[in-house]
Design an enzyme around this catalytic site. Structure first.
Site, PDB file in Angstrom:
ATOM      1  N   SER A 232       2.290   1.996  -2.647  1.00 14.23           N
ATOM      2  CA  SER A 232       1.916   2.307  -1.270  1.00 14.23           C
ATOM      3  C   SER A 232       0.894   3.448  -1.257  1.00 14.23           C
ATOM      4  O   SER A 232      -0.179   3.326  -1.844  1.00 14.23           O
ATOM      5  CB  SER A 232       3.180   2.636  -0.464  1.00 14.23           C
ATOM      6  OG  SER A 232       2.919   2.606   0.916  1.00 14.23           O
TER       7      SER A 232
ATOM      8  N   ASP B 201       5.118  -8.080   3.597  1.00 11.93           N
ATOM      9  CA  ASP B 201       4.996  -6.632   3.781  1.00 11.93           C
ATOM     10  C   ASP B 201       4.695  -6.310   5.238  1.00 11.93           C
ATOM     11  O   ASP B 201       3.677  -6.728   5.784  1.00 11.93           O
ATOM     12  CB  ASP B 201       3.891  -6.082   2.871  1.00 11.93           C
ATOM     13  CG  ASP B 201       3.958  -4.575   2.704  1.00 11.93           C
ATOM     14  OD1 ASP B 201       4.316  -3.889   3.679  1.00 11.93           O
ATOM     15  OD2 ASP B 201       3.657  -4.088   1.595  1.00 11.93           O
TER      16      ASP B 201
ATOM     17  N   HIS C 120       7.996  -4.437   1.981  1.00  5.75           N
ATOM     18  CA  HIS C 120       7.362  -3.260   1.366  1.00  5.75           C
ATOM     19  C   HIS C 120       8.358  -2.660   0.376  1.00  5.75           C
ATOM     20  O   HIS C 120       9.010  -1.654   0.658  1.00  5.75           O
ATOM     21  CB  HIS C 120       6.983  -2.259   2.462  1.00  5.75           C
ATOM     22  CG  HIS C 120       5.972  -1.235   2.031  1.00  5.75           C
ATOM     23  ND1 HIS C 120       4.700  -1.562   1.601  1.00  5.75           N
ATOM     24  CD2 HIS C 120       6.046   0.121   1.965  1.00  5.75           C
ATOM     25  CE1 HIS C 120       4.037  -0.458   1.308  1.00  5.75           C
ATOM     26  NE2 HIS C 120       4.833   0.571   1.502  1.00  5.75           N
TER      27      HIS C 120
END
Length: 225
Positions: free
Chosen positions: A119, A173, A204
């Site tokens: 991320s 996601d 995610h």
């Protein structure tokens, strides 16, 4: 260079380390979030890979009502084109470069170092790796995007123009859209970077199959087989 070295979790191999993976966490997490993945990778027992899991500095984050948390840069908006505070990205790039410099000073050449991240951490691994002036062993970018959204970073490094890049993303996601990862992938391929793209049935997060694929990629990049 950052005056105060980043705090981190370091996992040493059984043998003296000759290679290193610097793994950057996501927003609000810490190095402790990903450090448990090392034994799950199932690397050979006699490997010589040091894993470094740094903790990002604490700072207010705009999208979380200014709440102070560990963050590599401020996230101003959920809109991709206005998400990353580029000044904060550049400040963290200095900190990540300092981590690499520590390893080099300790005897591990940059060519034996992989920058990895998830991320926000993946944004930093791509941004820093693509601009780093010395050849790296690889760049791993998990569930992330480019901070410039629809453009590669400025001042791309010729030294890393053929460095292997692993991009992985969840096809469900809901934090970083799959399209954001694909946009980065398209830009990288257009510049002929050797990039590998893999998706997984996840949001995610991290998927068990993904961990096996990461282990295979690391084994190849660091010549562990």
């Amino acid at each position: 260079m950052s005056a105060v070295p980043l705090e981190r979790i370091t996992i040493e191999p059984n043998l003296p380390a000759t290679t290193c993976v610097i793994w950057l966490h996501g927003l609000g997490d810490s190095g402790a979030g990903f450090s448990p993945i090392v034994p799950e990778l199932g690397l050979p027992k006699n490997h010589a890979v040091r894993f470094v899991f740094p903790h990002a500095p604490e700072q207010p984050v705009t999208i979380n009502q200014g709440y102070v948390m560990r963050s590599w840069y401020d996230i101003k908006s959920m809109v991709l084109h206005n998400r990353a505070d580029i000044d904060g990205v550049l400040e963290s790039e200095v900190k990540v470069r300092a981590l690499i410099a520590e390893q080099v000073a300790g005897g591990i050449p940059a060519s034996n170092i992989i920058l990895a991240g998830f991320s926000q951490g993946g944004v930093m691994s791509m941004f820093t790796g693509l601009r780093y002036p010395e050849k790296l062993a690889g760049i791993m970018a998990l569930s992330c995007y480019l901070p410039n959204a629809d453009a590669l970073p400025e001042q791309l490094s010729a030294a890393n123009s053929n460095t292997e890049i692993l991009q992985q993303h969840g096809d469900n996601d809901d934090v970083v859209p799959l399209s954001a990862g694909k946009m980065a992938n398209t830009l990288l391929k257009a510049k002929n970077y050797p990039v590998k793209w893999q998706t997984y049935p996840m949001a995610h997060s991290v998927h068990p199959t993904q961990i096996r694929d990461i282990a295979s990629w690391l084994t190849a990049r660091l010549n562990l087989a």
